[in-house]
Write a protein that holds these residues in place. Structure first.
Motif, PDB file in Angstrom:
ATOM      1  N   LYS A  37      19.689  36.866 -15.789  1.00  0.00           N
ATOM      2  CA  LYS A  37      19.472  38.265 -15.454  1.00  0.00           C
ATOM      3  C   LYS A  37      18.101  38.695 -15.949  1.00  0.00           C
ATOM      4  N   PRO A  38      17.440  39.694 -15.387  1.00  0.00           N
ATOM      5  CA  PRO A  38      17.703  40.210 -14.053  1.00  0.00           C
ATOM      6  C   PRO A  38      17.269  39.153 -13.039  1.00  0.00           C
ATOM      7  N   PRO A  39      18.010  39.023 -11.932  1.00  0.00           N
ATOM      8  CA  PRO A  39      17.736  37.880 -11.048  1.00  0.00           C
ATOM      9  C   PRO A  39      16.311  37.855 -10.521  1.00  0.00           C
ATOM     10  N   THR A  40      15.791  39.027 -10.148  1.00  0.00           N
ATOM     11  CA  THR A  40      14.407  39.113  -9.655  1.00  0.00           C
ATOM     12  C   THR A  40      13.813  40.434 -10.134  1.00  0.00           C
ATOM     13  N   LEU A  41      12.520  40.634  -9.842  1.00  0.00           N
ATOM     14  CA  LEU A  41      11.862  41.871 -10.271  1.00  0.00           C
ATOM     15  C   LEU A  41      12.155  43.033  -9.337  1.00  0.00           C
ATOM     16  N   THR A  42      12.492  42.735  -8.074  1.00  0.00           N
ATOM     17  CA  THR A  42      12.661  43.797  -7.073  1.00  0.00           C
ATOM     18  C   THR A  42      13.736  43.397  -6.064  1.00  0.00           C
ATOM     19  N   LEU A  43      14.195  44.392  -5.299  1.00  0.00           N
ATOM     20  CA  LEU A  43      15.130  44.100  -4.207  1.00  0.00           C
ATOM     21  C   LEU A  43      14.448  43.258  -3.126  1.00  0.00           C
ATOM     22  N   ALA A  44      13.168  43.557  -2.861  1.00  0.00           N
ATOM     23  CA  ALA A  44      12.447  42.794  -1.829  1.00  0.00           C
ATOM     24  C   ALA A  44      12.416  41.315  -2.201  1.00  0.00           C
ATOM     25  N   GLU A  45      12.102  41.049  -3.465  1.00  0.00           N
ATOM     26  CA  GLU A  45      12.047  39.663  -3.928  1.00  0.00           C
ATOM     27  C   GLU A  45      13.439  39.029  -3.849  1.00  0.00           C
ATOM     28  N   PHE A  46      14.459  39.815  -4.211  1.00  0.00           N
ATOM     29  CA  PHE A  46      15.823  39.265  -4.157  1.00  0.00           C
ATOM     30  C   PHE A  46      16.167  38.872  -2.723  1.00  0.00           C
ATOM     31  N   ASP A  47      15.744  39.701  -1.764  1.00  0.00           N
ATOM     32  CA  ASP A  47      16.096  39.405  -0.372  1.00  0.00           C
ATOM     33  C   ASP A  47      15.407  38.150   0.160  1.00  0.00           C
ATOM     34  N   GLU A 101       9.527  50.552  -9.913  1.00  0.00           N
ATOM     35  CA  GLU A 101       8.968  51.870 -10.270  1.00  0.00           C
ATOM     36  C   GLU A 101       8.509  52.638  -9.034  1.00  0.00           C
ATOM     37  N   GLY A 102       8.785  52.088  -7.835  1.00  0.00           N
ATOM     38  CA  GLY A 102       8.455  52.778  -6.592  1.00  0.00           C
ATOM     39  C   GLY A 102       6.978  53.059  -6.487  1.00  0.00           C
ATOM     40  N   GLU A 153      21.608  53.863   1.396  1.00  0.00           N
ATOM     41  CA  GLU A 153      20.723  53.836   2.568  1.00  0.00           C
ATOM     42  C   GLU A 153      19.291  54.310   2.237  1.00  0.00           C
ATOM     43  N   ASP A 154      19.099  54.916   1.053  1.00  0.00           N
ATOM     44  CA  ASP A 154      17.748  55.325   0.647  1.00  0.00           C
ATOM     45  C   ASP A 154      16.921  54.162   0.117  1.00  0.00           C
ATOM     46  N   LEU A 155      17.542  52.991  -0.045  1.00  0.00           N
ATOM     47  CA  LEU A 155      16.843  51.864  -0.681  1.00  0.00           C
ATOM     48  C   LEU A 155      16.566  50.727   0.296  1.00  0.00           C
ATOM     49  N   GLY A 156      16.385  51.082   1.581  1.00  0.00           N
ATOM     50  CA  GLY A 156      16.041  50.072   2.586  1.00  0.00           C
ATOM     51  C   GLY A 156      14.599  49.618   2.416  1.00  0.00           C
ATOM     52  N   PRO A 157      14.163  48.646   3.246  1.00  0.00           N
ATOM     53  CA  PRO A 157      12.822  48.087   3.115  1.00  0.00           C
ATOM     54  C   PRO A 157      11.691  49.115   3.171  1.00  0.00           C
ATOM     55  N   ASP A 158      11.942  50.308   3.747  1.00  0.00           N
ATOM     56  CA  ASP A 158      10.872  51.319   3.788  1.00  0.00           C
ATOM     57  C   ASP A 158      10.694  52.048   2.462  1.00  0.00           C
ATOM     58  N   SER A 159      11.669  51.917   1.586  1.00  0.00           N
ATOM     59  CA  SER A 159      11.590  52.656   0.320  1.00  0.00           C
ATOM     60  C   SER A 159      10.613  51.973  -0.630  1.00  0.00           C
ATOM     61  N   PRO A 160       9.760  52.753  -1.309  1.00  0.00           N
ATOM     62  CA  PRO A 160       8.893  52.124  -2.317  1.00  0.00           C
ATOM     63  C   PRO A 160       9.707  51.476  -3.438  1.00  0.00           C
TER      64      PRO A 160
END
Ligand SMILES: NC(=O)c1ccc[n+]([C@@H]2O[C@H](COP(=O)([O-])OP(=O)(O)OC[C@H]3O[C@@H](n4cnc5c(N)ncnc54)[C@H](O)[C@@H]3O)[C@@H](O)[C@H]2O)c1
Length: 359
Positions: free
Chosen positions: A97-107, A353-354, A340-347
């Motif tokens: 943990k934490p698996p990655t630094l960001t959701l984008a990286e996790f995906d 830290e957006g 739904e606020d945390l899709g790929p368009d979200s900083p």
């Protein structure tokens, strides 16, 4: 039975818990190799734990040792690159943990896992102690009624010197402060018990430490099952505690510990009139397992041997990471956040830290 061939990437402090857990399984496992970019640390680790071969890069390890499972124990910023190499080579991988630094990286890992015949797991050991398993069994058996209210506190203490380690307290290397680095343990257990979250409102502050990230967050979370939770993540709290409390219709279940729990850390308090329903079921449930690395390692090795999905799966760990991202997004955008606020368009999908923290 041939031993499962396991390798370790990153040979710092947490790697010791991994190698000891693996080697405690005797003939079931052979730790065949390790990787570190720090040669001295790597040789000391290999020598101390009787690991035959050390490498300065992952590609050589994978090619020469042909492991069936790799444990990634590097700082968080190096998890994704190591895991991608393993998945690309068809090797099962469990990341700390934490698996990655960001959701984008996790995906990127989720995509690599889809393309691979291997799987990705995250080490979240607090799901695996018998107290958590007992609670889940009672919930599944309908003994506790509906979950209504929860409290999830990670109130720990870290002084300024702790943050002097190069990768700590930085968005770009740790992905956040106590919410991402420490509270994620309890947030993950909260998520395992409560399921999908639907809305988060939070505040983040830097109250006392010199650091890029927060030193405390405080939030409220709503879940699809109707329950609501308060969540506190702090490194400013001299009396340290990891505390989870679940109030169901028929009982309150609590666990209080710091870095790992046993059965003695759990209590159950039945609602009046429900003693005879709740107490015998609690006493009959699973007992005897602490929430240590070895508890999850046993399940992960079983998954390798049996070819079953690993605990904790990528979709489960993503949900935990998303709850952390939602906490930062709400704190810095100063509004409630839904999935739904945390899709790929979200900083906040791209960086925890957006578009920049607002203190
Ligand atoms: N589950 C838990 O209870 C728990 C406890 C402590 C730490 N952790 C997690 O474990 C991870 C490591 O933490 P730590 O305290 O052991 O860190 P650490 O700094 O003590 O060790 C990290 C090691 O990784 C090596 N490393 C760095 N980059 C590398 C790379 N690209 N390739 C190979 N090796 C590399 C470093 O040289 C170092 O030896 C972090 O993600 C941390 O959050 C989890």
């Amino acid at each position: 039975m041939e031993p499962i061939r396991v390798a370790i990437i990153g040979t710092g402090s947490v790697a010791r818990s991994h190698v000891q857990s693996l080697q405690s399984r005797g003939d079931e496992v052979e730790v065949v190799g390790a990787v570190d970019i720090d040669g001295d640390r790597l040789s000391a680790f290999c020598e101390q734990h009787g690991i035959p071969n050390g490498y300065d890069n992952v590609a050589d390890l994978l090619e020469k040792e042909q492991p069936q499972l790799v444990h990634v124990c590097t700082p968080p910023g190096a998890h994704a690159e190591a895991a991608l190499k393993c998945l690309g080579a068809g090797v099962n991988v469990i990341v700390e943990k934490p698996p990655t630094l960001t959701l984008a990286e996790f995906d990127t890992l989720v995509e690599a896992e889809k393309e691979s015949n291997a799987w990705l797991a995250t080490l979240f050991q607090h799901r695996f102690g018998s107290g958590a398993l007992r609670l889940q069994k009672l919930m599944a058996d309908g003994v506790l009624g509906r979950p209504l209210v929860a409290i999830c506190n990670t109130v720990w203490f870290r002084d300024q010197a702790y943050l002097d380690v190069e990768w700590r307290g930085r968005w770009d290397t740790e992905g956040g402060g106590p919410t991402m680095g420490h509270g994620i343990h309890q947030i993950d257990l909260l998520s395992a018990i409560m399921g999908q979250w639907t809305e988060v409102s939070a505040i983040a502050r830097r109250q006392a430490r010199t650091t890029d990230t927060e030193d405390v967050t405080m939030g409220t979370v709503a879940f699809a099952n109707g329950a609501i939770a308060s969540v506190v993540n702090s490194i400013l709290s001299p009396r340290e505690e990891s505390y989870l409390r679940f109030d169901f219709e028929y009982a309150t279940v609590e666990v209080s510990h710091v870095y790992g729990y046993g059965d003695e850390n759990w209590t159950i308090t039945p609602a009046k009139g429900y003693e005879d329903k709740v107490i015998p079921a609690w006493e009959a449930g699973p007992h005897g397992t602490r929430s240590a690395h070895v508890a999850q390692c046993i399940e992960v090795l079983k998954a390798v041997r049996e070819g079953t999905p690993p605990p904790v799966t990528s979709s489960e760990s993503r949900r935990t990471l998303e709850l952390v991202a939602a906490t930062y997004a709400s704190a810095f955008q100063r509004r409630p956040i839904r999935p739904e606020d945390l899709g790929p368009d979200s900083p906040f999908y791209q960086r925890m830290e957006g578009d920049g923290p607002r203190w």
